[in-house]
Design a protein around this motif. Structure first.
Motif, mmCIF file in Angstrom:
data_model
loop_
_atom_site.group_PDB
_atom_site.id
_atom_site.type_symbol
_atom_site.label_atom_id
_atom_site.label_comp_id
_atom_site.label_asym_id
_atom_site.label_seq_id
_atom_site.Cartn_x
_atom_site.Cartn_y
_atom_site.Cartn_z
ATOM 1 N N GLU A 164 0.812 -1.224 0.000
ATOM 2 C CA GLU A 164 0.000 0.000 0.000
ATOM 3 C C GLU A 164 0.843 1.271 0.000
ATOM 4 O O GLU A 164 0.517 2.238 -0.694
ATOM 5 N N GLU A 165 1.920 1.305 0.772
ATOM 6 C CA GLU A 165 2.756 2.509 0.816
ATOM 7 C C GLU A 165 3.403 2.771 -0.539
ATOM 8 O O GLU A 165 3.378 3.902 -1.050
ATOM 9 N N LEU A 166 3.964 1.734 -1.135
ATOM 10 C CA LEU A 166 4.599 1.890 -2.436
ATOM 11 C C LEU A 166 3.570 2.261 -3.499
ATOM 12 O O LEU A 166 3.807 3.132 -4.346
ATOM 13 N N LEU A 167 2.426 1.612 -3.461
ATOM 14 C CA LEU A 167 1.352 1.914 -4.411
ATOM 15 C C LEU A 167 0.927 3.373 -4.304
ATOM 16 O O LEU A 167 0.822 4.082 -5.308
ATOM 17 N N ASN A 168 0.690 3.842 -3.087
ATOM 18 C CA ASN A 168 0.238 5.222 -2.901
ATOM 19 C C ASN A 168 1.286 6.230 -3.353
ATOM 20 O O ASN A 168 0.948 7.276 -3.935
ATOM 21 N N ASN A 169 2.551 5.942 -3.117
ATOM 22 C CA ASN A 169 3.610 6.845 -3.559
ATOM 23 C C ASN A 169 3.703 6.896 -5.083
ATOM 24 O O ASN A 169 3.885 7.970 -5.667
ATOM 25 N N CYS A 170 3.580 5.739 -5.727
ATOM 26 C CA CYS A 170 3.611 5.704 -7.194
ATOM 27 C C CYS A 170 2.406 6.447 -7.764
ATOM 28 O O CYS A 170 2.520 7.178 -8.762
ATOM 29 N N ARG A 171 1.266 6.271 -7.154
ATOM 30 C CA ARG A 171 0.065 6.987 -7.595
ATOM 31 C C ARG A 171 0.237 8.495 -7.428
ATOM 32 O O ARG A 171 -0.201 9.279 -8.281
ATOM 33 N N GLU A 172 0.900 8.914 -6.358
ATOM 34 C CA GLU A 172 1.134 10.346 -6.166
ATOM 35 C C GLU A 172 2.030 10.900 -7.269
ATOM 36 O O GLU A 172 1.819 12.017 -7.761
ATOM 37 N N LEU A 173 3.027 10.132 -7.674
ATOM 38 C CA LEU A 173 3.873 10.546 -8.795
ATOM 39 C C LEU A 173 3.036 10.731 -10.066
ATOM 40 O O LEU A 173 3.133 11.755 -10.752
ATOM 41 N N LEU A 174 2.227 9.731 -10.387
ATOM 42 C CA LEU A 174 1.441 9.759 -11.622
ATOM 43 C C LEU A 174 0.362 10.834 -11.583
ATOM 44 O O LEU A 174 0.021 11.419 -12.616
ATOM 45 N N HIS A 175 -0.164 11.108 -10.408
ATOM 46 C CA HIS A 175 -1.176 12.157 -10.265
ATOM 47 C C HIS A 175 -0.546 13.530 -10.457
ATOM 48 O O HIS A 175 -1.123 14.420 -11.100
ATOM 49 N N SER A 176 0.654 13.713 -9.929
ATOM 50 C CA SER A 176 1.348 14.995 -10.042
ATOM 51 C C SER A 176 1.643 15.356 -11.490
ATOM 52 O O SER A 176 1.581 16.522 -11.883
ATOM 53 N N VAL A 177 1.973 14.363 -12.299
ATOM 54 C CA VAL A 177 2.242 14.607 -13.723
ATOM 55 C C VAL A 177 1.034 15.239 -14.405
ATOM 56 O O VAL A 177 1.160 16.170 -15.209
ATOM 57 N N VAL A 178 -0.148 14.728 -14.090
ATOM 58 C CA VAL A 178 -1.380 15.225 -14.700
ATOM 59 C C VAL A 178 -1.786 16.568 -14.095
ATOM 60 O O VAL A 178 -2.250 17.473 -14.793
ATOM 61 N N GLN A 179 -1.599 16.731 -12.802
ATOM 62 C CA GLN A 179 -2.028 17.951 -12.136
ATOM 63 C C GLN A 179 -1.176 19.162 -12.504
ATOM 64 O O GLN A 179 -1.701 20.264 -12.692
ATOM 65 N N ARG A 180 0.157 18.954 -12.653
ATOM 66 C CA ARG A 180 1.007 20.132 -12.838
ATOM 67 C C ARG A 180 2.228 19.895 -13.720
ATOM 68 O O ARG A 180 3.068 20.783 -13.846
ATOM 69 N N GLY A 181 2.303 18.718 -14.345
ATOM 70 C CA GLY A 181 3.509 18.398 -15.095
ATOM 71 C C GLY A 181 3.288 18.214 -16.582
ATOM 72 O O GLY A 181 2.428 18.856 -17.194
ATOM 73 N N THR A 182 4.047 17.293 -17.165
ATOM 74 C CA THR A 182 4.040 17.122 -18.618
ATOM 75 C C THR A 182 2.725 16.562 -19.145
ATOM 76 O O THR A 182 2.447 16.661 -20.338
ATOM 77 N N GLY A 183 1.894 15.994 -18.255
ATOM 78 C CA GLY A 183 0.623 15.420 -18.687
ATOM 79 C C GLY A 183 -0.579 16.272 -18.341
ATOM 80 O O GLY A 183 -1.711 15.784 -18.345
#
Length: 335
Positions: free
Chosen positions: A218-237
């Motif tokens: 769960e910890e690793l999953l949530n951290n990876c999801r935070e990375l992928l969410h950040s890309v869409v919210q404010r990054g290249t995606g």
């Protein structure tokens, strides 16, 4: 003999995907110099709901979603960062974003002005190449290959640091399935046929549910999801930011491949899905324009698809049947 094939394909999602691809193909192919688009959508357990193997099935039956192996570029970085998090790195650890040289290789950043050091999450959000290479150096390629293998990417080199920037060839189907694992943390095996039966009811084939295998805690999953969410919210995606439930990563391989891979994960779990979009040309020497990044046409196609699927009725895969001619067009060479 006459048979009935019960599939996972969703007619509404297929139509929405075809409309989004047709719109950007007609309006942007000359501007960005691309000739092909492939697309795949699967639900959170791997059931394929929509697929496009190219822009014109009558012209070529080659399925670019399942057969074409291309370099994913920065769409591969989630496996580097996931492995780094698994090895003890934290999202806000500081990493140098400066120039780096490895022998005769001098990986460069695309449109990024060095700040000296940035957080791991910012390195991923803005797809800073030198940060990703440093992470790969730090944890070692064996850890990256092992992490990617758990998610279904099996041919990662353990001897070439350029894999950190996406030089492992993948199909759109396999990398989308890997990203689908970040929805719930389970291994995903894509499939599209539930049952095949005769008209008299005799069952010729019935799919058995595979064992559920948790590959991300769960910890690793949530951290990876935070990375992928950040890309869409404010990054290249960020072009895909149609609501707060979109996660993903862009990828660019020079002027030959442009990608968006990600997922939609709303409160209604039955509506969630993972998608992959690839844009490019079949002939590698036919280059797209230099600004043909994953954050442009692939991300825009994804955004149009995500926006439109929020309005469709609840998907029920057990009720989906499809005529044999169209089935062939959708799943030709799927395996």
């Amino acid at each position: 003999i006459d048979i009935i094939v019960v599939t996972t394909f969703d007619e509404q999602k297929q139509s929405i995907a075809e409309e989004a691809i047709d719109f950007y193909y007609k309006s942007e192919k000359d501007n960005y110099k691309f000739s092909q688009i492939s697309f795949i959508c699967m639900d959170r357990d791997g059931a394929i709901q929509a697929m496009m193997g190219g822009t014109d099935y009558t012209a070529t039956q080659f399925n670019r979603a399942t057969q074409a192996q291309r370099f994913p570029g920065s769409a591969f970085k989630i496996f580097v960062y996931g492995a780094a998090l698994d090895c003890g790195y934290q999202l806000y650890d500081q990493i140098s974003d400066g120039r780096i040289s490895i022998g005769s290789w001098h990986p460069k950043n695309f449109g990024w002005k060095s700040k000296g050091s940035i957080s791991l999450i910012d390195g991923f959000t803005y797809s800073v190449n030198t940060v990703c290479v440093r992470l790969a150096q730090s944890i070692g390629l064996k850890h990256i290959a092992s992490f990617a293998r758990k998610l279904g990417i099996t041919n990662v080199s353990e001897h070439d640091l350029s894999v950190a920037l996406g030089t492992t060839p993948v199909t759109l189907k396999e990398i989308t399935a890997a990203y689908a694992s970040f929805i719930d943390g389970y291994a995903i095996w894509p499939y599209c046929i539930i049952e095949i039966r005769k008209k008299d009811g005799e069952i010729l084939y019935s799919r058995e549910e595979p064992e559920s295998i948790k590959v991300l805690d769960e910890e690793l999953l949530n951290n990876c999801r935070e990375l992928l969410h950040s890309v869409v919210q404010r990054g290249t995606g960020r072009a895909t930011k149609v609501n707060n439930d979109i996660y993903g990563k862009t990828g660019t391989n020079g002027e030959t491949d442009a990608w968006f891979v990600g997922f939609y994960d709303p409160e209604d779990e039955d509506q969630g899905c993972a998608i992959g979009v690839w844009v490019g040309n079949d002939i590698l020497s036919e280059k797209m324009t230099k600004n043909s990044t994953g954050g442009r046409i692939p991300a825009r196609i994804a955004a149009r698809f995500f926006k439109n699927i929020t309005n469709i009725k609840k998907y029920t895969k057990s009720n989906n049947t499809i005529d044999q001619k169209r089935l062939g067009a959708l799943i030709d060479n799927l395996d």
